[in-house]
Each structure stands twice: as structure tokens, then as C-alpha cells.
Design an enzyme around this catalytic site. Structure first.
Site, PDB file in Angstrom:
ATOM      1  N   ASN A   9      -5.650  -4.586  -6.738  1.00 16.26           N
ATOM      2  CA  ASN A   9      -6.850  -3.935  -6.194  1.00 16.26           C
ATOM      3  C   ASN A   9      -6.713  -2.425  -5.984  1.00 16.26           C
ATOM      4  O   ASN A   9      -7.712  -1.712  -5.991  1.00 16.26           O
ATOM      5  CB  ASN A   9      -7.190  -4.625  -4.858  1.00 16.26           C
ATOM      6  N   ASP A  40       0.848  -1.202   0.000  1.00 17.75           N
ATOM      7  CA  ASP A  40       0.000   0.000   0.000  1.00 17.75           C
ATOM      8  C   ASP A  40       0.877   1.243   0.000  1.00 17.75           C
ATOM      9  O   ASP A  40       1.941   1.271   0.628  1.00 17.75           O
ATOM     10  CB  ASP A  40      -0.933   0.006   1.223  1.00 17.75           C
ATOM     11  N   ASP A  95       4.004   1.779  -4.340  1.00 14.22           N
ATOM     12  CA  ASP A  95       3.241   2.584  -5.297  1.00 14.22           C
ATOM     13  C   ASP A  95       3.120   1.729  -6.555  1.00 14.22           C
ATOM     14  O   ASP A  95       4.117   1.482  -7.246  1.00 14.22           O
ATOM     15  CB  ASP A  95       3.971   3.904  -5.587  1.00 14.22           C
ATOM     16  N   VAL A  96       1.905   1.302  -6.876  1.00 18.23           N
ATOM     17  CA  VAL A  96       1.715   0.357  -7.991  1.00 18.23           C
ATOM     18  C   VAL A  96       2.089   0.957  -9.349  1.00 18.23           C
ATOM     19  O   VAL A  96       2.264   0.230 -10.328  1.00 18.23           O
ATOM     20  CB  VAL A  96       0.267  -0.183  -8.041  1.00 18.23           C
ATOM     21  N   LYS A 143     -11.312   1.200 -15.775  1.00 23.55           N
ATOM     22  CA  LYS A 143     -11.983  -0.027 -15.325  1.00 23.55           C
ATOM     23  C   LYS A 143     -12.463  -0.889 -16.503  1.00 23.55           C
ATOM     24  O   LYS A 143     -12.463  -2.116 -16.412  1.00 23.55           O
ATOM     25  CB  LYS A 143     -13.136   0.320 -14.381  1.00 23.55           C
ATOM     26  N   TYR A 158     -11.942   7.098 -14.688  1.00 24.86           N
ATOM     27  CA  TYR A 158     -12.203   5.888 -13.903  1.00 24.86           C
ATOM     28  C   TYR A 158     -12.843   4.808 -14.788  1.00 24.86           C
ATOM     29  O   TYR A 158     -12.412   3.659 -14.797  1.00 24.86           O
ATOM     30  CB  TYR A 158     -13.121   6.266 -12.739  1.00 24.86           C
TER      31      TYR A 158
END
Ligand SMILES: NC(=O)c1ccc[n+]([C@@H]2O[C@H](COP(=O)([O-])OP(=O)(O)OC[C@H]3O[C@@H](n4cnc5c(N)ncnc54)[C@H](O)[C@@H]3O)[C@@H](O)[C@H]2O)c1
Length: 281
Positions: A90, A37, A63-64, A160, A156
Site C-alpha cells: 500500500n 512504514d 523502506d519498501v 499505478k 504516478y
């Protein structure tokens, strides 16, 4: 994946909300859990909660969007546990604006975390998971906004839809990869998502503490994240591709598919009228 006990689950964005709910649900099933996270203190709090349950857990800052950091994250988990059986991409963020008010930084932030974050997770973990023996599964968190459009959520929705497409493709390749795949498409869940600006990286404008109160009120009436986590756990066992958590989102999906099929009806009608222009195609 039929047997969860003793296996290793990785959850990005595991420090809050749905990620925390999944981490708890997997821990209830006796899995070992690794959390990544961007908020290290939040990740560590969840690690401590899992440790209280007697579960072996680690939490690492992550940090993804930062691919070298995601690769190091994967290295550390493999060093510690020797395997990853369940990967949950996620971590996610959201902004609210009509299309003509979205800044470049908003686009880059939301696409960066929600789409590139998933891609980075796959790049770092998939080859090693493929090389492992036994059952393996990936869960990507999308949204009902990955199935049908939502006003004010263009970046977003774009991110997605892409996550749904990647997940459907992984599912189509599951026999080649030896890895199952599910895509989680929730409606409102009671999390901190509306305050996601708190974690905005400096490269895309830095932390933003503003909260959209109207959406916050809707979200706070949403589903409990642990309930979502338990639904995901069962879907992993059942090897389901799509995970819908809210039956009241069905109509939203139906409307989009009805519109697509109506356009096909029109296409057929056009072809029937002028067979020379693709009538038999
Ligand atoms: N809450 C909802 O109603 C809802 C609905 C549909 C889908 N989702 C999706 O669920 C996922 C989880 O969101 P949530 O609702 O639990 O929100 P949340 O804010 O409670 O949790 C998100 C977690 O991701 C972390 N995070 C943010 N940016 C990160 C980054 N760059 N790298 C690593 N970690 C990062 C945050 O620190 C936080 O712990 C997201 O992908 C979101 O789009 C949420």
C-alpha cells in the site's frame, strides 16, 4: 478469504491514511496486524491504537524500495506470527508536474516507491505465502489514476497502471498460486498523500515539505480512510479483483474504455475496407 479472525495481515505504509484505515478495519475483524512504514513513529502510533483494541500488532521501520530490508521485514513477521494470510502493498507517494517539468529524481522516487515497492513486497512474501496452507490474499493499492490518465501525474499514473497490470496478472494466476488478489483504485481519500515529500529518501532528493494547496483542498474533502479500509475488508472476503470506492470516478474509467473501443471500431472499419490487410484478423 472467508475467515479473517485470527489471521495475519501485513500493511505497508500502515502508519497513515489508507494503510492505517485498512489496519484498523482488519483489527476490527480480529486479525493480527503487522505494519511497515518509513516513518517509524507513525507506524508505532498505529500499533498502539490497535493494541488498545486488544489486537496483537507489530510495527517495523521499512523502506519498501530497499529489497534486503523488505526481505528482513518478511523474516521478522514470519518469525513472530508464523504465517501471512493477507498482504497489502500500500505504501505510495505522489508528485505534481506537467511532463516537461518532471525531474529524474521525481520519476525514480515515484516509480521506486509505488511500483518497485509492490514488486519487492511480492518477491519477499509470495513464495512463502504460496507454500502456506489455507486461504491467502494480496491487496495492491493502485488508484483511479491506475485506470485512466490524470494531468500532472505522469510518474504516478505510470506506477499505478503497472500495479493494476501486476494485480490483474496475479488474479489470472490465482489457481496456480492459491492466492487471491485485489487492486484498490480509490478516488480522493482524506490522507497525508499530498505531503508525501516528507518521506522522500536522500537518494532521490531528500525530504520536501512543499504541499500543493489546491490538491490538498480536494483531498481533504475526500473519503474517510477507515471507510476505505472497511470496503477493502469486504472485497477480500468477496474475493473481488477490482475495488472501486468512489462511484464518481466511473465516468473517468468509461471515457478511457470508450476511446479504446472507438479505436477498435476504426480498426474494424479499416479491415472491412481492405480485407487483404488483415480483414479476417
Ligand atoms: N489519498 C488518496 O486520495 C489516494 C487515492 C488513490 C490512491 N491512493 C494510494 O493510497 C496509498 C496510501 O496513501 P495515502 O493516501 O494513505 O497517503 P499517506 O501519506 O497518508 O500514507 C502513506 C504511508 O506510506 C508511507 N510511506 C511513504 N513512503 C514509504 C516507503 N518508501 N516505504 C514505506 N512506507 C512509505 C508513509 O510514511 C505513510 O505512512 C498510496 O499507494 C496512494 O498512492 C491514495
Amino acid at each position: 478469504m472467508k475467515e479473517l479472525a485470527g489471521k495475519v495481515a501485513v500493511v505497508t505504509g500502515g502508519g497513515s491514511g489508507i494503510g492505517r484505515g485498512m489496519a484498523h478495519a482488519f483489527a476490527e475483524a480480529g486479525m493480527k496486524v503487522a505494519i511497515g512504514d518509513i516513518e517509524p513513529a507513525a507506524g508505532d502510533r498505529v500499533r498502539a491504537e490497535l493494541a488498545e483494541m486488544g489486537v496483537e500488532a507489530i510495527a517495523l521501520p521499512l523502506d519498501v524500495v530497499d529489497m534486503p530490508a523488505v526481505a528482513r521485514f518478511a523474516d521478522r513477521i514470519y518469525d513472530r506470527f508464523g504465517a501471512v494470510h493477507l498482504l497489502c502493498n500500500n505504501a505510495g507517494v505522489v508528485t505534481f508536474d506537467l511532463m516537461d517539468h518532471i525531474s529524474d529524481a521525481d520519476w525514480r522516487w515515484v516509480i521506486g516507491v509505488n511500483l518497485e515497492g509492490v514488486v519487492n513486497g511480492l518477491q519477499a512474501f509470495l513464495p512463502r505465502m504460496k507454500a502456506q496452507d489455507g486461504e491467502k490474499h494480496i491487496v495492491n493499492t493502485a488508484s483511479i489514476a491506475g485506470i485512466a490518465p490524470h494531468r500532472g501525474l505522469a510518474p504516478y499514473v505510470a506506477s499505478k497502471y503497472a500495479v493494476v497490470g501486476i494485480s490483474e496478472t496475479l488474479h489470472a494466476e490465482r489457481a496456480d498460486l492459491g492466492i487471491g488478489c485485489s487492486v484498490l483504485c480509490p478516488g480522493n481519500v482524506d490522507t497525508q498523500i499530498v505531503a508525501s515529500g516528507r518521506n522522500r529518501q536522500d537518494a532521490v532528493g531528500g525530504p520536501d515539505r512543499r504541499v500543493n494547496q489546491e490538491v490538498q483542498e480536494q483531498i481533504s474533502r475526500g473519503m474517510n480512510p477507515l471507510e476505505v479500509g472497511r470496503i477493502v475488508r469486504q472485497a477480500v472476503i468477496d474475493d473481488d479483483l477490482y475495488i472501486f470506492t468512489h462511484r464518481d470516478t466511473r465516468e473517468t474509467a468509461q471515457n478511457r474504455f470508450d476511446a479504446i473501443m472507438a479505436a477498435y471500431d476504426k480498426c474494424e472499419e479499416r479491415s472491412r475496407r481492405s480485407p487483404a490487410h488483415g480483414g479476417d484478423r
